[in-house]
Design an enzyme around this catalytic site. Structure first.
Site, PDB file in Angstrom:
ATOM      1  N   GLU A 229       0.829  -1.192   0.000  1.00 45.48           N
ATOM      2  CA  GLU A 229       0.000   0.000   0.000  1.00 45.48           C
ATOM      3  C   GLU A 229       0.872   1.254   0.000  1.00 45.48           C
ATOM      4  O   GLU A 229       1.955   1.263   0.576  1.00 45.48           O
ATOM      5  CB  GLU A 229      -0.922  -0.013   1.227  1.00 45.48           C
TER       6      GLU A 229
ATOM      7  N   CYS B  26       3.491   8.475   1.050  1.00 43.30           N
ATOM      8  CA  CYS B  26       4.050   7.553   2.038  1.00 43.30           C
ATOM      9  C   CYS B  26       4.177   6.186   1.362  1.00 43.30           C
ATOM     10  O   CYS B  26       3.181   5.619   0.911  1.00 43.30           O
ATOM     11  CB  CYS B  26       3.109   7.491   3.233  1.00 43.30           C
TER      12      CYS B  26
ATOM     13  N   CYS C 125       6.125  -6.917   7.558  1.00 45.69           N
ATOM     14  CA  CYS C 125       7.262  -6.356   8.296  1.00 45.69           C
ATOM     15  C   CYS C 125       7.701  -7.376   9.340  1.00 45.69           C
ATOM     16  O   CYS C 125       6.859  -7.977  10.004  1.00 45.69           O
ATOM     17  CB  CYS C 125       6.858  -5.053   8.971  1.00 45.69           C
TER      18      CYS C 125
ATOM     19  N   CYS D 111       6.113  -4.737  15.840  1.00 47.98           N
ATOM     20  CA  CYS D 111       5.813  -3.745  16.873  1.00 47.98           C
ATOM     21  C   CYS D 111       4.378  -3.989  17.344  1.00 47.98           C
ATOM     22  O   CYS D 111       3.477  -4.198  16.534  1.00 47.98           O
ATOM     23  CB  CYS D 111       5.978  -2.328  16.339  1.00 47.98           C
TER      24      CYS D 111
ATOM     25  N   CYS E 219       1.313  -1.864  15.868  1.00 48.86           N
ATOM     26  CA  CYS E 219       1.273  -1.563  14.433  1.00 48.86           C
ATOM     27  C   CYS E 219       0.583  -2.694  13.669  1.00 48.86           C
ATOM     28  O   CYS E 219       0.910  -3.868  13.856  1.00 48.86           O
ATOM     29  CB  CYS E 219       2.696  -1.375  13.916  1.00 48.86           C
TER      30      CYS E 219
ATOM     31  N   GLY F 273       6.763  -1.986   6.344  1.00 45.26           N
ATOM     32  CA  GLY F 273       8.127  -2.511   6.308  1.00 45.26           C
ATOM     33  C   GLY F 273       9.147  -1.640   7.016  1.00 45.26           C
ATOM     34  O   GLY F 273       8.866  -0.511   7.410  1.00 45.26           O
ATOM     35  N   GLU F 274      10.335  -2.199   7.186  1.00 47.69           N
ATOM     36  CA  GLU F 274      11.447  -1.492   7.832  1.00 47.69           C
ATOM     37  C   GLU F 274      12.499  -1.183   6.755  1.00 47.69           C
ATOM     38  O   GLU F 274      13.218  -2.088   6.296  1.00 47.69           O
ATOM     39  CB  GLU F 274      12.031  -2.367   8.944  1.00 47.69           C
TER      40      GLU F 274
ATOM     41  N   SER G  69      12.281   6.474   7.503  1.00 46.44           N
ATOM     42  CA  SER G  69      11.960   6.231   8.912  1.00 46.44           C
ATOM     43  C   SER G  69      12.392   4.826   9.324  1.00 46.44           C
ATOM     44  O   SER G  69      12.202   3.866   8.582  1.00 46.44           O
ATOM     45  CB  SER G  69      10.453   6.387   9.110  1.00 46.44           C
TER      46      SER G  69
ATOM     47  N   SER H   9      11.507   6.001  14.904  1.00 46.98           N
ATOM     48  CA  SER H   9      10.286   5.701  15.646  1.00 46.98           C
ATOM     49  C   SER H   9      10.667   5.356  17.074  1.00 46.98           C
ATOM     50  O   SER H   9      11.145   4.263  17.343  1.00 46.98           O
ATOM     51  CB  SER H   9       9.570   4.516  14.979  1.00 46.98           C
ATOM     52  N   LEU H  10      10.467   6.292  17.974  1.00 48.77           N
ATOM     53  CA  LEU H  10      10.975   6.123  19.339  1.00 48.77           C
ATOM     54  C   LEU H  10       9.918   5.524  20.269  1.00 48.77           C
ATOM     55  O   LEU H  10      10.099   4.454  20.837  1.00 48.77           O
ATOM     56  CB  LEU H  10      11.462   7.480  19.864  1.00 48.77           C
TER      57      LEU H  10
ATOM     58  N   ASN I 225      -3.424   5.454  16.430  1.00 51.27           N
ATOM     59  CA  ASN I 225      -4.572   5.137  15.579  1.00 51.27           C
ATOM     60  C   ASN I 225      -5.014   3.722  15.911  1.00 51.27           C
ATOM     61  O   ASN I 225      -4.301   2.769  15.626  1.00 51.27           O
ATOM     62  CB  ASN I 225      -4.178   5.205  14.094  1.00 51.27           C
TER      63      ASN I 225
ATOM     64  N   CYS J 200      -1.201   6.239   9.946  1.00 58.95           N
ATOM     65  CA  CYS J 200       0.028   5.606  10.419  1.00 58.95           C
ATOM     66  C   CYS J 200      -0.292   4.305  11.131  1.00 58.95           C
ATOM     67  O   CYS J 200      -1.126   4.274  12.036  1.00 58.95           O
ATOM     68  CB  CYS J 200       0.736   6.490  11.428  1.00 58.95           C
TER      69      CYS J 200
END
Ligand code: SAH
Length: 356
Positions: free
Chosen positions: A95, A108, A115, A119, A122, A164-165, A196, A218-219, A295, A338
């Site tokens: 996407e 984006c 991924c 996380c 997510c 993804g990372e 990111s 991404s903290l 979200n 997000c």
């Protein structure tokens, strides 16, 4: 599985395409023409590349692949956000989300199918990992989405913040960035591109040495205890190592700060103590903080904070002198916000098909 083993025109930045052409006995200057067709004009059918000559057009069409993704579905949010579901040759779905604002349009884009980082908040993480995207598949997200923007709109900014990372697919990401930045193609300035990461510490330097892009991290948490749960990668690269590496990067300057993403989750990371710890963590490091209220989605138990709690958190950071913005959620009604990218229908269909 796709069995088409022909090389892909969009896998190669111009300099590499030149070399490839030369080896194949094609005049290297043709690479620039092809590059301009592909990215400047968005034409990827070699038969339509009218200044190439019949022989070369036929050769390109038979010896090379030219389209990596097809736009399978386009959804439009009530706020104008567009989400594209894009299908690769092997059937994989990714996407991409176009976010129009007053003075800019941000795209984006995704770098992996699924991924591997899992996380806990997510939706993409809940999918699991399928594979890396190729350079052509990364770049084609721009080609396809650019074609469906409203008239007069053009993509002004690109963020590698989709599925993804990026740092676990670094070579393909760096090539894609080189293609995006080429003046005879998309021609994006490096400061218009943001990559990111959840914090793959050993690859941070390689990213910034390889491309003059903005770095976002991404903290989401200020203690290892909480971050271990939210971002399991933290168990391998804990906060101390992450921050030390960021501080050692000479590419990070006040003109090119690190963008920190901090997803606020009710009762998890939204206290004033969290805010104070965040101030301490970032002290002396050129940085901007992007606060994103969680979200919600069905795969995670977390909720956004009360609005007063969010503004107290932001206020505390601002008072301490941090540059901080609250990211408005865009496209939530079409699962485009997000952390909501999960190619949901595809997964549900797949689950149904695999049922006995
Ligand atoms: N893997 C990279 C690139 C993805 S960026 C990275 O982690 O940075 C996607 C951004 O959306 C990340 O900052 C992520 O933490 C954030 N995000 C994920 N799920 C979210 C959710 N449910 N609500 C708000 N933000 C979320």
């Amino acid at each position: 599985m796709s069995c088409d083993l022909r090389p892909h025109l969009k896998d190669y930045p111009l300099e590499e395409l030149r070399v490839r052409f030369e080896r194949a006995g094609v005049a290297p200057y043709r690479a620039l023409q092809v590059h301009q067709w592909l990215y400047g004009r968005g034409v990827d059918d070699p038969h339509a590349m009218t200044d190439l000559g019949e022989d070369l057009r036929l050769r390109l069409a038979s010896e090379w692949r030219t389209r990596a993704l097809e736009l399978e579905q386009l959804q439009r949010s009530t706020d104008g956000t567009l989400k594209g579901r894009l299908r690769a040759a092997d059937g994989a779905i990714v996407e991409a989300v176009a976010i129009p604002e007053d003075d800019r349009t941000t795209l984006c884009i995704s770098t992996q199918v699924g991924c591997p980082l899992a996380c806990s908040f997510c939706a993409t993480g809940a999918l699991g990992f399928e594979r890396n995207l190729s350079t052509a598949e990364i770049v084609d997200q721009l080609v396809r989405m650019r074609a469906v923007l409203d008239p007069g709109r053009r993509i002004t900014n690109v963020v590698f913040m989709g599925m993804g990372e990026p740092l676990l697919n670094l070579p393909a990401v760096l090539r894609a960035v080189r293609i995006l930045m080429h003046p005879k193609g998309f021609s994006f300035a490096g400061r218009r591109i943001t990559v990111s990461t959840a914090g793959v510490v050993p690859r941070l330097r390689g990213l910034l040495e390889g491309a003059p892009v903005n770095l976002a991290v991404s903290l989401h948490a200020t203690t290892d205890e909480v971050r271990d749960v939210l971002v399991p990668l933290n168990r391998r690269f804990p906060l101390g190592e992450l921050m030390a590496e960021l501080r050692s990067l000479e590419q990070v300057t006040p003109r090119r700060p690190v963008f920190f993403e901090y997803t606020l989750m009710r009762g998890v990371n939204d206290t004033l103590d969290d805010a104070c710890r965040l101030v301490r963590l970032l002290q002396g490091l050129p940085s901007k903080v992007n606060v994103i209220p969680m979200n919600p989605h069905p795969d995670a138990p977390y909720r956004p904070p009360e609005p007063e709690v969010a503004s107290r958190f932001l206020g505390e950071l601002a008072r301490a002198g941090l540059t901080v913005t609250l990211r408005r959620s865009r496209g939530a009604d079409i699962d485009a916000a997000c952390g909501q990218l999960a190619a949901r229908e595809a997964v549900e269909v797949a689950a149904e098909c695999s049922r006995p």
